[in-house]
Scaffold this motif. Sequence first.
Motif, PDB file in Angstrom:
ATOM      1  N   TRP A 167      11.931  18.625   0.080  1.00  0.00           N
ATOM      2  CA  TRP A 167      11.690  18.006   1.176  1.00  0.00           C
ATOM      3  C   TRP A 167      10.231  18.084   1.550  1.00  0.00           C
ATOM      4  O   TRP A 167       9.604  16.900   2.069  1.00  0.00           O
ATOM      5  CB  TRP A 167      12.081  18.450   2.586  1.00  0.00           C
ATOM      6  N   MET A 168       9.268  18.738   1.072  1.00  0.00           N
ATOM      7  CA  MET A 168       8.011  18.763   1.159  1.00  0.00           C
ATOM      8  C   MET A 168       7.439  17.422   0.297  1.00  0.00           C
ATOM      9  O   MET A 168       6.528  16.794   0.474  1.00  0.00           O
ATOM     10  CB  MET A 168       7.297  20.134   0.751  1.00  0.00           C
ATOM     11  N   VAL A 169       7.936  17.443  -1.047  1.00  0.00           N
ATOM     12  CA  VAL A 169       7.736  16.554  -1.923  1.00  0.00           C
ATOM     13  C   VAL A 169       7.989  15.031  -1.103  1.00  0.00           C
ATOM     14  O   VAL A 169       7.234  14.054  -1.152  1.00  0.00           O
ATOM     15  CB  VAL A 169       8.352  16.527  -3.122  1.00  0.00           C
ATOM     16  N   ARG A 170       9.310  14.824  -0.757  1.00  0.00           N
ATOM     17  CA  ARG A 170       9.395  13.711   0.279  1.00  0.00           C
ATOM     18  C   ARG A 170       8.474  13.303   1.129  1.00  0.00           C
ATOM     19  O   ARG A 170       8.253  12.202   1.485  1.00  0.00           O
ATOM     20  CB  ARG A 170      11.052  13.976   0.572  1.00  0.00           C
ATOM     21  N   GLY A 171       8.249  14.661   1.951  1.00  0.00           N
ATOM     22  CA  GLY A 171       7.333  14.133   2.959  1.00  0.00           C
ATOM     23  C   GLY A 171       5.819  13.551   2.606  1.00  0.00           C
ATOM     24  O   GLY A 171       5.546  12.925   3.159  1.00  0.00           O
ATOM     25  N   ARG A 172       5.340  14.136   1.527  1.00  0.00           N
ATOM     26  CA  ARG A 172       4.199  13.630   0.903  1.00  0.00           C
ATOM     27  C   ARG A 172       4.114  12.106   0.523  1.00  0.00           C
ATOM     28  O   ARG A 172       3.364  11.334   0.633  1.00  0.00           O
ATOM     29  CB  ARG A 172       3.657  14.626  -0.339  1.00  0.00           C
ATOM     30  N   LEU A 173       5.449  11.770   0.088  1.00  0.00           N
ATOM     31  CA  LEU A 173       5.665  10.382  -0.524  1.00  0.00           C
ATOM     32  C   LEU A 173       5.581   9.650   0.699  1.00  0.00           C
ATOM     33  O   LEU A 173       5.264   8.357   0.751  1.00  0.00           O
ATOM     34  CB  LEU A 173       6.868  10.462  -1.343  1.00  0.00           C
ATOM     35  N   ILE A 174       6.264   9.976   1.760  1.00  0.00           N
ATOM     36  CA  ILE A 174       6.606   9.197   3.175  1.00  0.00           C
ATOM     37  C   ILE A 174       5.036   9.160   3.551  1.00  0.00           C
ATOM     38  O   ILE A 174       4.954   7.697   3.948  1.00  0.00           O
ATOM     39  CB  ILE A 174       7.492  10.064   3.876  1.00  0.00           C
ATOM     40  N   ALA A 179       0.497   5.136   4.431  1.00  0.00           N
ATOM     41  CA  ALA A 179      -0.994   4.702   4.394  1.00  0.00           C
ATOM     42  C   ALA A 179      -1.015   3.609   3.716  1.00  0.00           C
ATOM     43  O   ALA A 179      -2.127   2.849   4.024  1.00  0.00           O
ATOM     44  CB  ALA A 179      -1.700   6.273   3.576  1.00  0.00           C
ATOM     45  N   GLU A 180       0.007   3.375   2.691  1.00  0.00           N
ATOM     46  CA  GLU A 180      -0.073   2.133   1.983  1.00  0.00           C
ATOM     47  C   GLU A 180       0.166   0.875   2.912  1.00  0.00           C
ATOM     48  O   GLU A 180      -0.424  -0.254   2.684  1.00  0.00           O
ATOM     49  CB  GLU A 180       0.857   2.009   0.858  1.00  0.00           C
ATOM     50  N   TRP A 181       1.004   1.208   3.879  1.00  0.00           N
ATOM     51  CA  TRP A 181       1.569   0.377   4.841  1.00  0.00           C
ATOM     52  C   TRP A 181       0.304  -0.163   5.836  1.00  0.00           C
ATOM     53  O   TRP A 181       0.034  -1.215   6.180  1.00  0.00           O
ATOM     54  CB  TRP A 181       2.858   0.720   5.628  1.00  0.00           C
ATOM     55  N   ASP A 182      -0.293   0.845   6.116  1.00  0.00           N
ATOM     56  CA  ASP A 182      -1.504   0.734   7.115  1.00  0.00           C
ATOM     57  C   ASP A 182      -2.492  -0.033   6.142  1.00  0.00           C
ATOM     58  O   ASP A 182      -3.421  -0.769   6.743  1.00  0.00           O
ATOM     59  CB  ASP A 182      -2.012   2.176   7.373  1.00  0.00           C
TER      60      ASP A 182
END
Length: 200
Positions: A167-174, A179-182
């Motif tokens: 879930w830490m890896v998933r959180g970094r991906l999210i 950031a990409e969306w922004d």
Amino acid sequence: MTRTPPTTVTRVRLWRWRRNPLRRHSDVVEAWIVLTTWVFAVLGGVLAGLAAAQSADAAFSARRAQVHAVAAVVTDDAARTQATGTGYDDGRVWVTVRWTDADGSVHTDRAKVPPGEPTGSRVTVWANRADRVVSAPVTGSAASLQSALTGVLVAPSAGAAVWCVGWMVRGRLIRRRLAEWDAEWRQIGPRWGNFSGGRG
């Protein structure tokens, strides 16, 4: 006045695994992260639990191999000794016991016996290789139960550790996706008014 019908939102299950124009590469990566996390959490927990149970059983076996039971004679009058009565007391009392090995050597040590044992009574105590009285080893069903409980306690802890890492890896991906969306919105946002005006 015309009433607008309520909008119904249908939840699409497993949408990250289906081809659609809105799905991004990061969505597929996230789906694999979630799946891998659950698989490794379950398998890791089971394997860790089994390993812990086997390790505990091996420790009990090693302990049993290092001690042996001896028939000792009580040299103190246990009836005159009072139990301490504390919360950690098992009701037995300390007395001096003596036993003779097969080679004829005599040993004396302190051991716990039930209250009321008279001087000269025979009791069974456990001694180590240094001929010192030790606590009785865990044997039989008690050893099996403790080994199983060790595995049961370790399994969810190991699974939770794997789950947290995933879930830490998933959180970094999210966070990276946001950031990409922004960044994309900063490029498209200023032109949004032009797109709307062009339709007029």
